[in-house]
Design a protein around this motif. Structure first.
Motif, PDB file in Angstrom:
ATOM      1  N   ILE A   4       0.866  -1.172   0.000  1.00 12.67           N
ATOM      2  CA  ILE A   4       0.000   0.000   0.000  1.00 12.67           C
ATOM      3  C   ILE A   4       0.903   1.222   0.000  1.00 12.67           C
ATOM      4  N   LYS A   5       0.528   2.240  -0.781  1.00 13.28           N
ATOM      5  CA  LYS A   5       1.404   3.406  -0.890  1.00 13.28           C
ATOM      6  C   LYS A   5       0.613   4.646  -1.257  1.00 13.28           C
ATOM      7  N   ASP A   6       1.261   5.777  -1.044  1.00  9.64           N
ATOM      8  CA  ASP A   6       0.761   7.044  -1.545  1.00  9.64           C
ATOM      9  C   ASP A   6       1.901   7.673  -2.348  1.00  9.64           C
ATOM     10  N   GLU A  10       5.629   3.900   0.901  1.00  4.61           N
ATOM     11  CA  GLU A  10       5.138   2.596   0.465  1.00  4.61           C
ATOM     12  C   GLU A  10       5.432   1.565   1.543  1.00  4.61           C
ATOM     13  N   LEU A  11       4.403   0.793   1.911  1.00  2.00           N
ATOM     14  CA  LEU A  11       4.534  -0.270   2.896  1.00  2.00           C
ATOM     15  C   LEU A  11       4.286  -1.599   2.213  1.00  2.00           C
ATOM     16  N   GLU A  12       5.185  -2.540   2.436  1.00  2.00           N
ATOM     17  CA  GLU A  12       5.007  -3.910   1.943  1.00  2.00           C
ATOM     18  C   GLU A  12       5.103  -4.843   3.139  1.00  2.00           C
ATOM     19  N   LEU A  13       4.104  -5.689   3.283  1.00  3.34           N
ATOM     20  CA  LEU A  13       4.075  -6.660   4.370  1.00  3.34           C
ATOM     21  C   LEU A  13       3.646  -7.985   3.771  1.00  3.34           C
ATOM     22  N   VAL A  30       8.253 -10.576   5.350  1.00  3.62           N
ATOM     23  CA  VAL A  30       9.021  -9.501   4.742  1.00  3.62           C
ATOM     24  C   VAL A  30       8.309  -8.214   5.130  1.00  3.62           C
ATOM     25  N   PHE A  31       9.034  -7.312   5.768  1.00  2.00           N
ATOM     26  CA  PHE A  31       8.493  -6.011   6.146  1.00  2.00           C
ATOM     27  C   PHE A  31       9.374  -4.967   5.486  1.00  2.00           C
ATOM     28  N   GLU A  32       8.792  -4.146   4.641  1.00  2.00           N
ATOM     29  CA  GLU A  32       9.576  -3.150   3.917  1.00  2.00           C
ATOM     30  C   GLU A  32       8.822  -1.829   3.912  1.00  2.00           C
TER      31      GLU A  32
END
Length: 142
Positions: A4-6, A10-13, A30-32
Motif C-alpha cells: 500500500i502506498k501514496d 510505500e509499505l510492503e508486508l 518480509v516487512f519493507e
C-alpha cells in the motif's frame, strides 16, 4: 506481497512461511517501508504472530464495512505501532517503528503516514489475506 502506498510512502508486508507449529504460530515475514522509493526499513526476518495478521485483516475489513473508524496494532518483531483511521472515505495509516541502536544503547523511532482511498486499502487487505492463507508450513527435518 501486500503493498500500500501514496505519493511518498510505500509499505510492503508479506507473510512467507511458518517459523514453528503452534496454536498461534510465528510467521517469517518480509516487512519493507520505503520513503520516496528509498528503503527506510527492509527486514526480511520480521516475525509476526498469525494472530497479529488476523487482527490486522479483520480490523481493516471492519473499517471498510463502516463498523468502526479506526484500528491499531502493536507488534514486537519488528517493534512497530500501526494504526489506521478513517475520515470522510479517506484512510490514514500511521506506522511508528522503534529501532534499537545497540552501539548507543538507545532506541530511535520514526513515524510515517500513508494516505489512501478505500480501493487501495481493499487491495492491500485482499493481498494480505491471500498471502496468509497460502503460507506454507516449514519442511519437516529428518
Amino acid at each position: 506481497m501486500a503493498k500500500i502506498k501514496d505519493d511518498c510512502i510505500e509499505l510492503e508486508l508479506t507473510p512467507r512461511r511458518y517459523q514453528e507449529l503452534d496454536d498461534d504460530p510465528f510467521i517469517l515475514s518480509v516487512f519493507e517501508l520505503l520513503e520516496n522509493k528509498k528503503a527506510v526499513v527492509r527486514d526480511f526476518s520480521a516475525v509476526l504472530l498469525e494472530s497479529e495478521y488476523k487482527v490486522l485483516i479483520s480490523g481493516i475489513e471492519t473499517m471498510i464495512k463502516g463498523d468502526q473508524d479506526s484500528i491499531s496494532l502493536e507488534t514486537i518483531e519488528p517493534f512497530l505501532f500501526l494504526s489506521i483511521d478513517q475520515e470522510n472515505g479517506n484512510y490514514r495509516i500511521k506506522i511508528k517503528i522503534i529501532f534499537d541502536d545497540y552501539k548507543e544503547s538507545k532506541s530511535n523511532s520514526n513515524l510515517f503516514e500513508i494516505n489512501c482511498n478505500e480501493e487501495k486499502l481493499e487491495s492491500f487487505v485482499t493481498a494480505l489475506k491471500l498471502n496468509l492463507e497460502n503460507t506454507k508450513n516449514p519442511s519437516k527435518l529428518p
